[in-house]
Design an enzyme around this catalytic site. Structure first.
Site, mmCIF file in Angstrom:
data_model
loop_
_atom_site.group_PDB
_atom_site.id
_atom_site.type_symbol
_atom_site.label_atom_id
_atom_site.label_comp_id
_atom_site.label_asym_id
_atom_site.label_seq_id
_atom_site.Cartn_x
_atom_site.Cartn_y
_atom_site.Cartn_z
ATOM 1 N N PRO A 92 -3.070 -0.529 -13.522
ATOM 2 C CA PRO A 92 -1.702 0.216 -12.749
ATOM 3 C C PRO A 92 -0.400 -0.302 -13.135
ATOM 4 O O PRO A 92 0.630 0.372 -13.058
ATOM 5 C CB PRO A 92 -1.990 0.006 -11.395
ATOM 6 N N GLU A 124 -10.286 -6.146 -7.852
ATOM 7 C CA GLU A 124 -8.786 -6.213 -7.794
ATOM 8 C C GLU A 124 -8.098 -6.223 -9.052
ATOM 9 O O GLU A 124 -7.140 -6.419 -9.235
ATOM 10 C CB GLU A 124 -8.316 -7.276 -6.755
ATOM 11 N N ARG A 162 -10.185 14.874 -29.346
ATOM 12 C CA ARG A 162 -9.526 16.436 -29.378
ATOM 13 C C ARG A 162 -8.631 16.186 -30.405
ATOM 14 O O ARG A 162 -8.117 17.398 -31.071
ATOM 15 C CB ARG A 162 -9.326 16.975 -28.221
ATOM 16 N N ASP A 177 -1.380 24.450 -31.317
ATOM 17 C CA ASP A 177 -0.206 24.182 -32.024
ATOM 18 C C ASP A 177 0.899 24.966 -31.423
ATOM 19 O O ASP A 177 1.878 24.334 -31.584
ATOM 20 C CB ASP A 177 -0.601 24.806 -33.420
HETATM 21 C C1 9D3 Z 1 -5.619 -1.376 -3.943
HETATM 22 C C2 9D3 Z 1 -5.646 -2.314 -4.621
HETATM 23 N N1 9D3 Z 1 -4.104 -2.755 -5.309
HETATM 24 C C3 9D3 Z 1 -3.317 -3.602 -4.601
HETATM 25 C C4 9D3 Z 1 -4.080 -4.717 -3.967
HETATM 26 C C5 9D3 Z 1 -4.384 -3.178 -6.528
HETATM 27 C C6 9D3 Z 1 -5.329 -2.669 -7.441
HETATM 28 C C7 9D3 Z 1 -6.390 -3.045 -8.135
HETATM 29 C C8 9D3 Z 1 -7.205 -2.571 -9.154
HETATM 30 C C9 9D3 Z 1 -5.067 -1.151 -7.689
HETATM 31 C C10 9D3 Z 1 -5.901 -0.305 -8.591
HETATM 32 C C11 9D3 Z 1 -6.905 -1.004 -9.060
HETATM 33 C C12 9D3 Z 1 -8.093 -0.207 -9.979
HETATM 34 N N2 9D3 Z 1 -7.074 0.676 -10.934
HETATM 35 C C13 9D3 Z 1 -7.243 0.704 -12.341
HETATM 36 O O1 9D3 Z 1 -8.279 -0.214 -12.763
HETATM 37 C C14 9D3 Z 1 -6.312 1.361 -13.102
HETATM 38 C C15 9D3 Z 1 -5.591 2.427 -12.610
HETATM 39 C C16 9D3 Z 1 -4.978 2.710 -11.221
HETATM 40 O O2 9D3 Z 1 -5.603 2.476 -10.306
HETATM 41 N N3 9D3 Z 1 -4.058 4.090 -11.496
HETATM 42 C C17 9D3 Z 1 -3.463 4.643 -12.584
HETATM 43 N N4 9D3 Z 1 -3.968 4.055 -13.703
HETATM 44 C C18 9D3 Z 1 -4.900 3.128 -13.952
HETATM 45 S S1 9D3 Z 1 -5.421 2.127 -15.211
HETATM 46 C C19 9D3 Z 1 -6.498 1.273 -14.394
#
Ligand code: 9D3
Length: 239
Positions: A92, A124, A162, A177
């Site tokens: 994130p 997490e 793709r 394109d």
């Molecule tokens: C809800 C938990 N969050 C705060 C305590 C932290 C958190 C940890 C792990 C939030 C999401 C994740 C798992 N997400 C991903 O691994 C992830 C992700 C996403 O959640 N949203 C957008 N892109 C991505 S890329 C990887």
């Protein structure tokens, strides 16, 4: 080109490998894929890949050591093909994925002889020290919460595959394109001419190709202005 996913859920990648354009591209030999499960690089009886966070708090973290061993194995395996890993961590906190980054990553893989290594977190997240040592780039899919990095990794693979030369047939390529210019696609219609009382726009039924192109352009601009005005602003910045 070559993708290597580091993931606790290798079966999720069947979603790209088994279906549609991405499956056909695999059959054509345009890319190769291998999944690596950090559970296979543990040495305790429980095959532990996670532990509790220092400082307390909810949830678990992925241990650095199994991931480090996994990435070493990936590095060794890709080196045998004259490739070096480019490690993308899905997180994130990463930069939101864009089509221009998709195109750049395709070029990184093809021109700079990199294997794209897709590091997928669960729980997490991952011990920060592993990230510091091994990650080249963080990518996010956007500001919403998922359960892990696999779906973003699959999205990136699909977007890159793709674009590989030979992945699309001629019709698919031509369609792409004409709309790779930062606008939304125009509306499309197929048979019947009238459905639920709604008619297909008259111009699309004639053979005037210039008029059709003009209508589609106009419709694209109108849709983009209405639904995604931010895309028009971005285009102006680029011109
Ligand atoms: C809800 C938990 N969050 C705060 C305590 C932290 C958190 C940890 C792990 C939030 C999401 C994740 C798992 N997400 C991903 O691994 C992830 C992700 C996403 O959640 N949203 C957008 N892109 C991505 S890329 C990887």
């Amino acid at each position: 080109m070559r993708f290597d996913a580091v993931t606790l859920f290798p079966e999720m990648f069947d979603a790209v490998l088994d279906y549609g354009i991405t499956r056909r591209a695999l059959d054509r030999g345009l890319y190769r894929f291998r999944a690596w499960n950090p559970r296979d690089f543990t040495d305790d009886p429980h095959r532990t890949v996670d532990d509790r966070p220092y400082g307390g708090g909810p949830g678990m973290l992925m241990l650095a050591e199994p991931l480090d061993r996994t990435l070493n194995a990936v590095r060794q395996d890709v080196a045998a093909e004259g490739l070096t890993p480019w490690v993308v961590h899905f997180s994130p906190r990463g930069r939101p994925l864009t089509q221009s980054r998709v195109m750049e990553l395709k070029d990184v893989a093809l021109d700079r002889k990199r294997a794209l290594v897709l590091l997928c977190g669960r729980y997490e997240g991952i011990d920060e020290r592993l990230l510091q040592l091994r990650v080249d780039e963080d990518i996010s899919l956007g500001d919403f919460v998922l359960s892990g990095g696999e779906l973003p990794a699959l999205a990136l693979m699909d977007a890159i595959i793709r674009q590989l030369p030979g992945a699309l047939n001629d019709a698919e390529s031509a369609l792409q394109d004409s709309f790779s210019d930062g606008l939304l696609d125009c509306p499309h219609y197929t048979r019947p001419e009238v459905w639920q009382g709604m008619a297909v726009p008259e111009v699309l039924k004639g053979g005037n190709h210039a008029a059709i192109a003009a209508w589609r352009r106009e419709a694209s601009l109108r849709l983009t202005a209405a639904l995604r005005p931010d895309l028009l602003d971005k285009r102006q910045e680029q011109d």
